[in-house]
Design a protein around this motif. Structure first.
Motif, PDB file in Angstrom:
ATOM      1  N   THR A   1      53.135  18.893  41.623  1.00  0.00           N
ATOM      2  CA  THR A   1      53.940  19.316  40.476  1.00  0.00           C
ATOM      3  C   THR A   1      53.777  18.356  39.307  1.00  0.00           C
ATOM      4  O   THR A   1      53.607  18.768  38.168  1.00  0.00           O
ATOM      5  N   GLN A   2      53.810  17.074  39.598  1.00  0.00           N
ATOM      6  CA  GLN A   2      53.660  16.065  38.549  1.00  0.00           C
ATOM      7  C   GLN A   2      52.272  16.124  37.922  1.00  0.00           C
ATOM      8  O   GLN A   2      52.108  16.007  36.715  1.00  0.00           O
TER       9      GLN A   2
ATOM     10  N   SER B   1      52.032  19.124  35.656  1.00  0.00           N
ATOM     11  CA  SER B   1      52.824  18.870  34.447  1.00  0.00           C
ATOM     12  C   SER B   1      52.071  17.974  33.480  1.00  0.00           C
ATOM     13  O   SER B   1      51.995  18.240  32.272  1.00  0.00           O
TER      14      SER B   1
END
Length: 298
Positions: free
Chosen positions: A37-38, A41
């Motif tokens: 997810t990071q 992003s």
């Protein structure tokens, strides 16, 4: 341009930079990789920045294109200073154009292609462009990012390659500069003539300086110079003058009174040095390049 190159580099290293999240792998039902997810992003944020910067650079390049067209229309020669970083390009630029462009011993002290006009030998207006300093093994992505800067080299009428002759790595640096010039997007265009400046001769002892002069005495495109002492600039201006004049030819042509458009074209291109009105037309003395002559005769 620097930020763009940095972001492109960051983008390629994102996965590796988040491997510290390996231990945070989820339990049942978690299918993603470590820190996925990071990573996504950050990737989106970097991609958005890259798009925004590229749009800004496109605007810059369009503006410079308009400026170049204006200079070409007015027939003002462009001279581009190139060289390895910290060889003294900005000092030479400041001396010739009586400017105060930053001249520091640091990487990429000059980024924007600063341009100033000066009077060559007090006779001819020319524009001098100070470009970014080159480095060894310049990455392809960096060359691409610096395109907005280096395009001034591609569009120059004359290139001046500045070398720090006191640097033990001078020969290797010169090869790096020549390689970078060759890698620019010339698109089939002929590269302009190159003048070599051996700068910082004041740092050489008498024996080394005499040997250097002796080895290069027959080269018509070489100037021995000390930007810090102001020595050799008159020789440089004379060589620049000879190169620019050799690319132009003086001729006298005749135009009938009904060839007003062709006469206006000549004056618009600033190639007319003398005009005499005769009984049956105009006798016009022009100083033009081979390219200008071909355009006129189309």
């Amino acid at each position: 341009q620097v930020e763009l190159a940095h972001l492109e580099y960051q983008k390629s290293r994102l996965v590796r930079s988040w491997t510290h999240l390996e231990r945070q792998r989820g339990g049942a039902g978690f299918l993603g990789g470590p820190g996925e997810t990071q990573i996504e992003s950050d990737r989106r944020a970097i991609a958005e920045k890259i798009i925004r910067i590229k749009k800004l650079l496109t605007k810059v390049m369009k503006t410079r294109l308009l400026h170049r067209k204006s200079r070409k229309k007015n027939q003002i020669p462009i001279i581009a200073l190139v060289g390895y970083t910290n060889v003294g390009k900005s000092s030479i630029f400041n001396y010739l154009t009586e400017s105060n462009v930053i001249a520091q011993d640091m990487l990429f002290a000059t980024l924007d292609p600063t341009m100033r006009s000066f009077s060559l030998l007090g006779k001819k207006k020319v524009i001098l462009s100070d470009t970014v300093g080159f480095i060894s093994n310049l990455p392809t992505t960096l060359i691409s990012a610096f395109k907005a800067t280096l395009e001034e080299v591609i569009n120059a009428d004359l290139i001046i390659h500045v070398r720090d002759i006191s640097d033990p790595e001078d020969k290797f640096q010169a090869v790096d500069v020549e390689k970078t010039i060759d890698e620019l997007q010339w698109d089939g265009r002929k590269k302009p003539p190159i003048i070599e400046i051996f700068n910082k001769i004041d740092r050489l002892n008498k024996g080394r300086l005499n040997g250097l002069i002796k080895r290069n005495i027959d080269k018509k495109n070489t100037v021995f110079l000390s930007a810090s002492l102001g020595n050799g600039f008159q020789d440089l201006e004379k060589i620049i003058w000879n190169y620019l004049e050799s690319s132009s030819k003086k001729e006298t042509i005749f135009l009938d009174f009904n060839q007003a458009k062709k006469r206006a074209w000549l004056f618009n291109k600033n190639v007319v040095s003398r005009e005499d009105i005769l009984d049956d037309g105009f006798s016009i003395t022009v100083v033009w390049s081979h390219e200008q002559k071909n355009l006129f005769n189309r």
